[in-house]
Design an enzyme around this catalytic site. Structure first.
Site, short mmCIF file in Angstrom:
data_model
loop_
_atom_site.label_atom_id
_atom_site.label_comp_id
_atom_site.label_asym_id
_atom_site.label_seq_id
_atom_site.Cartn_x
_atom_site.Cartn_y
_atom_site.Cartn_z
CB CYS A 179 1.30 20.90 -20.32
SG CYS A 179 0.40 19.42 -20.71
CB CYS B 144 -4.21 17.03 -17.84
SG CYS B 144 -3.27 15.76 -17.01
CB CYS C 209 1.35 19.42 -14.11
SG CYS C 209 2.13 17.88 -14.48
CB CYS D 210 2.94 13.46 -20.39
SG CYS D 210 3.09 13.67 -18.62
CD GLN E 149 10.31 7.35 -2.97
OE1 GLN E 149 9.54 8.16 -3.50
NE2 GLN E 149 10.12 6.90 -1.75
CE1 TYR F 209 2.73 0.25 5.77
CE2 TYR F 209 4.15 1.35 7.35
CZ TYR F 209 2.93 0.79 7.04
OH TYR F 209 1.94 0.76 7.98
CG ASP G 156 8.44 5.84 2.38
OD1 ASP G 156 7.43 6.57 2.25
OD2 ASP G 156 9.30 5.71 1.49
CB CYS H 123 4.07 10.81 -0.95
SG CYS H 123 2.95 9.42 -0.85
C1 LIG Z 1 5.66 4.87 -0.32
S1 LIG Z 1 6.18 3.25 -0.69
C2 LIG Z 1 7.73 3.24 0.12
C3 LIG Z 1 8.81 2.43 -0.53
C4 LIG Z 1 10.25 2.61 -0.12
N1 LIG Z 1 10.44 3.11 1.21
C5 LIG Z 1 11.02 3.44 -1.14
O1 LIG Z 1 11.46 4.55 -0.81
O2 LIG Z 1 11.17 2.98 -2.26
C6 LIG Z 1 5.12 2.34 0.32
C7 LIG Z 1 5.33 0.84 0.28
O3 LIG Z 1 4.45 0.25 1.23
C8 LIG Z 1 4.00 -0.99 0.73
N2 LIG Z 1 2.77 -1.33 1.47
C9 LIG Z 1 1.52 -0.85 1.27
N3 LIG Z 1 0.67 -1.37 2.19
C10 LIG Z 1 1.41 -2.17 3.00
C11 LIG Z 1 1.09 -2.99 4.13
N4 LIG Z 1 -0.14 -3.06 4.61
N5 LIG Z 1 2.09 -3.68 4.70
C12 LIG Z 1 3.36 -3.62 4.23
N6 LIG Z 1 3.73 -2.86 3.15
C13 LIG Z 1 2.76 -2.15 2.54
C14 LIG Z 1 3.82 -0.71 -0.76
O4 LIG Z 1 3.82 -1.91 -1.51
C15 LIG Z 1 5.02 0.19 -1.07
O5 LIG Z 1 6.13 -0.58 -1.47
#
Ligand SMILES: C[S@@+](CC[C@H](N)C(=O)[O-])C[C@H]1O[C@@H](n2cnc3c(N)ncnc32)[C@H](O)[C@@H]1O
Length: 469
Positions: A76, A82, A85, A175, A299, A328, A399, A426
């Site tokens: 890159c 940047c 990466c 990029c 994702q 989540y 998640d 993550c």
């Molecule tokens: C890492 S993503 C996971 C999404 C999903 N499991 C996937 O694999 O596509 C985290 C998610 O948590 C939601 N989020 C963040 N804060 C939250 C909260 N306080 N209550 C509920 N959801 C929340 C975000 O909008 C996002 O969609």
């Protein structure tokens, strides 16, 4: 803590042993840790100590005395400036090896968790052009490079943030982690926006119009969404830019305008208008089809996400009789993946558009044993009446965003009495912190599996399997 005679301002010969989480090289002198910027494992460097703290020092390399066997040339052109990466100079096998070591150190040393197994990292098949979403920022404060002269135009940039500078944007032409086609759109938008004399937003004075260019790519469908984020609504200003994108790139299936009038520097509007095509893009994963809105989480690496969901499916160990909670849940991808093997799945998510997408995705895929709930999980389970009609889960998948699980949610989790928790993250720093707390409240960590969703960056996705003691 090891004693040291090392002083600020000292020049010292160091051998880099490993990479710390985030990407700095780690060297040790009689057990004393020195973090060395811009270095990779296997290098011997002459370095200058520029900061000394109680338990560690920080240094920058002055000269590489011996090169690392793992060095490769970074493809890159923006690599030196940047912040994206930072692992590009390290061969891919070593990137993955370092990420595993970092996660293991966070869990074992930092969080004090010992008795668990850790799998080899599931590597990425495609190491460049893998991202299905990229967010670039417009700015009137362009970062100027050392070889650029005084006559360089600084008042327009479209690119990525310079590390630790919220106000400076590095202009990007190419990029390497977004699809090649994304670079064509990026450069066309930059040229046309300047030609139309549209003002980039100033993050200090809060003047200006154009804030972000967000692109989403359906890796398995070819759909492309271009989302122009502006600081106010003005169809006369934005429509010519949208028309140009539509005419130049007929492959683009949606052009959207998100309007963010707030000061917070986020590519997320309070409302949006559709300028061309469809309000969502479609992505396919395995047998499932997903419709995704501009502001819904999905994702960012479609190929690896399928491997991640497969890992979760193995981790939940369900037979078809279980009730699963997916906390989540975003657009419901994990819920829908698991629904095929569960009795019932309940997904919980904060963002309204994501809950709507998830509900629509269940219908599109003709999956009837899932329910999605709009919920702020920071306090949803604190209020008895909001969830009294919910069944008791056998397995909970969690998640959360990078900050991890909110402390009240973390407290509520063991009260469900689920046999298994599958914690996807993550950010292994917050994950190891949360897992340590869950272990004080009736759970044991059995296994960690990692999926590399983000080659060349310091990030990694980790799946922790916890079982009730
Ligand atoms: C890492 S993503 C996971 C999404 C999903 N499991 C996937 O694999 O596509 C985290 C998610 O948590 C939601 N989020 C963040 N804060 C939250 C909260 N306080 N209550 C509920 N959801 C929340 C975000 O909008 C996002 O969609």
């Amino acid at each position: 803590m090891p004693e040291t005679t090392i002083q600020k301002g000292q020049e010292i010969e160091l051998t880099i042993d490993s990479l710390a989480y985030g990407g700095r090289g780690v060297a040790k002198v009689d057990g004393y840790v020195i973090f060395v910027k811009n270095s990779i494992p296997g290098q011997k460097v002459n370095a200058l100590i520029y900061r000394k703290k109680k338990g560690y020092a920080e240094a920058r390399p002055l000269e590489v005395l011996e090169e690392s066997p793992h060095i490769v040339s970074a493809p890159c052109e923006h690599f030196a400036y940047c912040g994206g990466c930072t692992f590009q100079q390290l061969d891919y096998a070593e990137q993955v090896n370092q990420k595993k070591q970092q996660v293991e150190a966070l869990f074992r040393r930092q969080a004090g968790i010992s008795d668990f197994t850790i799998d080899e990292v599931i590597p990425a098949d495609q190491q460049f052009h893998y991202r299905n979403k990229m967010e670039f920022s417009f700015s009137n404060r362009r970062w100027t490079l050392p070889d650029e002269g005084d006559d360089t135009e600084r008042s327009f940039a479209l690119g990525l943030h310079i590390p630790r500078r919220y106000d400076k944007i590095l202009d990007i032409n190419n990029c390497h982690i977004q699809p090649e086609f994304g670079n064509e759109i990026l450069n066309a938008v930059k040229t046309k926006a300047r030609e139309l004399k549209l003002k980039p937003y100033d993050v200090k004075t809060h003047n200006g119009f154009l804030r972000h260019l967000v692109m989403r790519f359906g890796h398995n469908t070819g759909d492309i969404m271009v989302n122009l984020v502006t600081s106010y609504e003005n169809p006369e200003l934005i429509q010519p830019l949208a028309d140009h994108i539509h005419e130049t790139f007929p492959q683009v299936t949606s052009v959207i305008n998100n309007i963010n009038t707030r000061k917070a520097d986020i590519a997320f509007g309070e409302f949006e208008t559709l300028l061309h095509g469809s309000p969502t893009i479609t992505e396919k994963m395995g047998k499932l089809t997903f419709e995704i809105s501009a502001n819904s989480f999905f994702q960012t690496n479609s190929i690896q996400a399928e491997k991640l969901y497969q890992t979760v499916l193995v981790g939940v160990e369900i037979t078809g009789e279980e009730i699963v909670f997916d906390l989540y849940c975003g657009t419901g991808s994990i819920s829908l993946f698991l629904a095929q093997n569960a009795k019932e799945v309940h997904g919980f998510e904060l963002i309204t558009s994501a809950v709507e997408d998830a509900t629509r995705n269940a219908m599109t895929n003709i999956i009837t044993n899932v329910r999605f709930h709009k919920a702020n999980l920071d306090f949803f389970f604190k209020k008895e009446k909001t969830h009294k009609d919910l069944p008791v889960p056998d397995v909970i998948v969690i998640d959360p965003p990078r900050a991890g699980i909110h402390k009240d949610m973390l407290k509520a989790l063991p009260e469900f009495g689920a046999e298994r928790l599958v914690y996807v993250s993550c950010n292994p720093t917050t994950q190891s912190r949360d897992v340590a707390l869950l272990m004080e409240n009736g759970y044991g960590l059995k296994k960690l599996t990692m999926v590399d969703m983000f080659p060349h960056t310091p990030h990694i996705e980790t799946v922790g399997i916890l079982e009730k003691n």
